[in-house]
Motif scaffolding. Structure first.
Motif, PDB file in Angstrom:
ATOM      1  N   GLU A  81      37.752   4.528 -10.881  1.00  0.00           N
ATOM      2  CA  GLU A  81      38.553   5.804 -11.306  1.00  0.00           C
ATOM      3  C   GLU A  81      39.990   5.683 -10.891  1.00  0.00           C
ATOM      4  OE1 GLU A  81      37.065   9.013  -8.568  1.00  0.00           O
ATOM      5  OE2 GLU A  81      35.172   8.966  -9.461  1.00  0.00           O
ATOM      6  N   GLN A  88      40.871   3.855 -14.203  1.00  0.00           N
ATOM      7  CA  GLN A  88      40.903   4.367 -15.173  1.00  0.00           C
ATOM      8  C   GLN A  88      42.138   5.692 -15.409  1.00  0.00           C
ATOM      9  OE1 GLN A  88      36.931   6.051 -14.570  1.00  0.00           O
ATOM     10  NE2 GLN A  88      36.069   4.626 -16.120  1.00  0.00           N
ATOM     11  N   ALA A  89      42.565   5.902 -14.128  1.00  0.00           N
ATOM     12  CA  ALA A  89      43.897   6.863 -14.143  1.00  0.00           C
ATOM     13  C   ALA A  89      45.091   5.997 -14.709  1.00  0.00           C
ATOM     14  CB  ALA A  89      43.799   7.277 -12.755  1.00  0.00           C
ATOM     15  N   ARG A  90      45.072   4.871 -14.438  1.00  0.00           N
ATOM     16  CA  ARG A  90      46.020   4.083 -14.921  1.00  0.00           C
ATOM     17  C   ARG A  90      46.022   3.521 -16.387  1.00  0.00           C
ATOM     18  NH1 ARG A  90      49.564   1.712 -11.034  1.00  0.00           N
ATOM     19  NH2 ARG A  90      48.913   1.863  -9.090  1.00  0.00           N
TER      20      ARG A  90
END
Length: 162
Positions: free
Chosen positions: A130, A133-135
């Motif tokens: 996660e 993915q946030a990056r």
């Protein structure tokens, strides 16, 4: 070898294992990542996975390098004996490869990587995915997510010097 300090060359971050996660910031600033399998093949001798690892590192160095600095996940505890043996063999192969080329390298403790990526030193595999993915990444698995986290830690902390 001396602690890596960020330079204009390529940075390589590795999560060593049978499935090795990798992330690289090229000399042009472009970040790429993925996984590569060093699972033994049917008729392989015991050292073939390490020879394939050397060949992979050398190819990466030629195609995207030269590699200027290497950071890898420094694991102190393994779930099983086989995993510990594979990790030790890959780490020995990596450090020998780097020493022969004068490439500085450094292990980064697992908790340091997890805390930097998620704020929790004991983050789960799902949390690491996660965080990647946030990056803006789409990691194939936790190995790639860990390598991405190592690379960002190295860039953002100047390899622990910031």
């Amino acid at each position: 070898m001396a602690t890596p300090t960020p330079t204009l060359g390529a940075f390589l971050a590795l999560d060593l294992g049978t499935t090795t996660g990798w992330a690289m910031r090229g000399h042009d600033g472009l970040i790429t990542s993925g996984t590569v399998s060093f699972r033994p093949r049917r008729f392989d001798g015991g050292g073939m996975r390490y020879l394939r690892f050397v060949n992979w590192l050398t190819e990466l160095d030629h195609l995207a390098g030269p590699i200027a600095t290497i950071w890898f996940e420094e694991v102190r505890r393994h779930a099983g004996t086989d995993a510990a043996h594979v990790y030790g063999g890959l780490m020995a192969t990596l450090t020998a490869w780097a020493e022969m080329r004068g490439v500085p390298y450094q292990g980064v403790p697992v908790g340091t990587i997890k805390k930097h990526a998620t704020g929790k030193g004991n983050a789960s595999k799902a949390m690491m995915i996660e965080a990647a993915q946030a990056r803006g990444y789409s990691p194939a698995d936790d190995n790639e997510a860990d390598a991405i986290a190592i690379l960002h830690w190295a860039m953002e902390t100047k390899g622990g010097m910031a």
